[in-house]
Design a protein around this motif. Structure first.
Motif, PDB file in Angstrom:
ATOM      1  N   TYR A 167       0.875  -1.179   0.000  1.00  0.00           N
ATOM      2  CA  TYR A 167       0.000   0.000   0.000  1.00  0.00           C
ATOM      3  C   TYR A 167       0.909   1.226   0.000  1.00  0.00           C
ATOM      4  O   TYR A 167       1.615   1.472   0.978  1.00  0.00           O
ATOM      5  CB  TYR A 167      -0.907  -0.015   1.236  1.00  0.00           C
ATOM      6  N   THR A 185      -7.867  -0.384   5.225  1.00  0.00           N
ATOM      7  CA  THR A 185      -7.376   0.488   6.291  1.00  0.00           C
ATOM      8  C   THR A 185      -8.391   0.377   7.420  1.00  0.00           C
ATOM      9  O   THR A 185      -9.532   0.834   7.279  1.00  0.00           O
ATOM     10  CB  THR A 185      -7.270   1.948   5.812  1.00  0.00           C
ATOM     11  N   LYS A 190     -13.685   2.314  -3.658  1.00  0.00           N
ATOM     12  CA  LYS A 190     -13.420   2.043  -2.245  1.00  0.00           C
ATOM     13  C   LYS A 190     -14.723   2.082  -1.472  1.00  0.00           C
ATOM     14  O   LYS A 190     -15.527   3.012  -1.647  1.00  0.00           O
ATOM     15  CB  LYS A 190     -12.451   3.076  -1.659  1.00  0.00           C
ATOM     16  N   ASN A 213      -6.149  12.521  -0.777  1.00  0.00           N
ATOM     17  CA  ASN A 213      -6.990  13.208   0.210  1.00  0.00           C
ATOM     18  C   ASN A 213      -6.484  14.636   0.436  1.00  0.00           C
ATOM     19  O   ASN A 213      -5.372  14.997   0.031  1.00  0.00           O
ATOM     20  CB  ASN A 213      -7.107  12.405   1.512  1.00  0.00           C
TER      21      ASN A 213
HETATM   22  O1  LIG Z   1      -7.863   5.126   1.799  1.00  0.00           O
HETATM   23  C1  LIG Z   1      -7.407   4.553   2.779  1.00  0.00           C
HETATM   24  O2  LIG Z   1      -7.089   3.358   2.748  1.00  0.00           O
HETATM   25  C2  LIG Z   1      -7.225   5.283   4.072  1.00  0.00           C
HETATM   26  C3  LIG Z   1      -7.356   6.760   3.947  1.00  0.00           C
HETATM   27  C4  LIG Z   1      -7.550   7.452   5.255  1.00  0.00           C
HETATM   28  O3  LIG Z   1      -7.603   6.855   6.309  1.00  0.00           O
HETATM   29  C5  LIG Z   1      -7.685   8.908   5.256  1.00  0.00           C
HETATM   30  O4  LIG Z   1      -7.679   9.557   4.201  1.00  0.00           O
HETATM   31  O5  LIG Z   1      -7.823   9.468   6.373  1.00  0.00           O
END
Ligand SMILES: O=C(O)CCC(=O)C(=O)O
Length: 358
Positions: free
Chosen positions: A154, A205, A223, A303
């Motif tokens: 990952y 996650t 996802k 993100n």
């Molecule tokens: O996409 C994921 O596997 C985890 C992303 C995550 O926990 C976040 O963006 O806070």
């Protein structure tokens, strides 16, 4: 939002109006033509309700964000210029920087804070982090896919100034106009980072919460995102604050131990599946479990993490669930330092918080 309760019952985002029903037929209708099926979900024991999917101009979407409740925005064009990204394009253009890649022999990538490892004797992380060039990551991914060794990778790397020119151009083309306006309207602090996540199908996650606001922009693949409100704290049994797995749930969703974690039987979540172009708002302190769909290929996400708005000078009672969590964390930190025996702090603190605020 409902007050925290031992039964951990959940209120619907948007006051119950936005999500529609939660029946299997409603969910089935919702997924029509979206490129995934529930056969690609991992099975869990708990109930969930749908997170509303709305256009960004819909006043209900604005209301949900303002109330710090999750929503999927379907048409922000936030990362439109990145929708062409795939592993080949990134290999060609992402540059020669180093990338953090996590390796695990299970599908679960439980986060741990490396700086806190020394706090817990015999702590054995279940995944390891390696720094590597993007091309090495791609080679290793291909090897694993060919060999079917059961190993998983990952990539989770903050975008930084080592990226190539085309990625910079794509990044500048993000819909900063929309997201900057959101940041200003909500009074959020600075954008702290953009995490690029490239995962294998089936990667998970596990449930955790962050102390930042998050616009989670899906670029490639699908996802499944299962969220729990901060008022579900009592059902999710986070590790103690001093533990490397601080902010992560101790409950193994695949095989919950109800003797140790009885309230998990009452947990109620909200869920959605995000695909290319969708942006999920994950409010600060909301728990989130995220899985790349089974047999769905590689997933790519970026993100946008923002510092939350400053705490108001005048505190209003009753406190909201996330405010209690923040207070609890501070006390737990202070007590941990003062007592020098952080192991004892969890139960003690729980008792104090219950007595003080319930
Ligand atoms: O996409 C994921 O596997 C985890 C992303 C995550 O926990 C976040 O963006 O806070």
């Amino acid at each position: 939002m409902a007050e925290p309760s031992a039964s951990c019952s959940a209120a619907a985002p948007g006051g119950g109006g936005g999500g529609g029903g939660s029946s299997p037929s409603a969910q089935a209708a919702g997924r029509e033509g979206r490129g995934w099926s529930e056969a690609q979900f991992r099975p869990y024991t708990f109930e969930t309700r749908p997170i509303p999917r709305l256009r960004h101009g819909d006043p209900r979407a604005e209301e949900l964000i303002e109330n710090e409740e999750p929503v999927v925005l379907t048409d922000t064009n936030l990362v439109y210029t990145a929708l062409k990204w795939d592993v080949d394009y990134l290999q060609e253009n992402i540059g020669n920087g180093d990338f953090s890649v996590y390796r695990a022999t299970t599908h679960k990538f439980l986060y741990y804070d490396e700086k806190k490892i020394a706090n817990v004797k015999n702590f054995k992380p279940k995944s390891s982090r390696e720094e590597m060039k993007f091309s090495t990551f791609v080679e290793q991914l291909q090897d694993i896919q060919q060999q079917g060794s059961g190993e998983r990778l990952y990539l989770q790397q903050t975008l930084n100034d080592t990226v190539g020119r085309k990625i910079v151009v794509d990044f500048l083309g993000f819909n900063w106009n929309w997201i900057n306006r959101q940041q200003a309207k909500r009074g959020w602090g600075q954008l702290t980072s953009n995490l690029l996540l490239i995962g294998m199908e089936g990667n998970v996650t596990p449930a955790h919460y962050d102390e930042q606001q998050n616009f989670f922009a899906q670029i490639k693949g699908y996802k499944r995102c299962i969220l729990f409100s901060p008022d579900q704290f009592e059902c999710l049994y986070p590790y103690p604050v001093h533990h490397p797995c601080d902010r992560q749930s101790q409950v193994d969703f695949d095989n919950p131990d109800y003797e140790r974690f009885p309230n998990f039987q009452n947990v109620v979540g909200y869920e959605t599946v995000v695909g290319p172009g969708d942006v999920l708002y994950i409010p600060m302190y909301w728990w989130h479990h995220i899985e790349s769909l089974l047999n769905g290929g590689i997933t790519i996400t970026v993100n946008f993490w923002y510092k939350g708005a400053p705490t108001p000078k005048r505190i209003e009672y009753p406190l909201k669930a996330h405010q209690k969590v923040a207070i609890m964390r501070n006390i737990e930190k202070m007590l941990g330092e003062a007592l020098g025996n952080p192991q004892e702090v969890g139960p003690l603190l729980n008792m104090m918080i219950k007595g003080r605020y319930d």
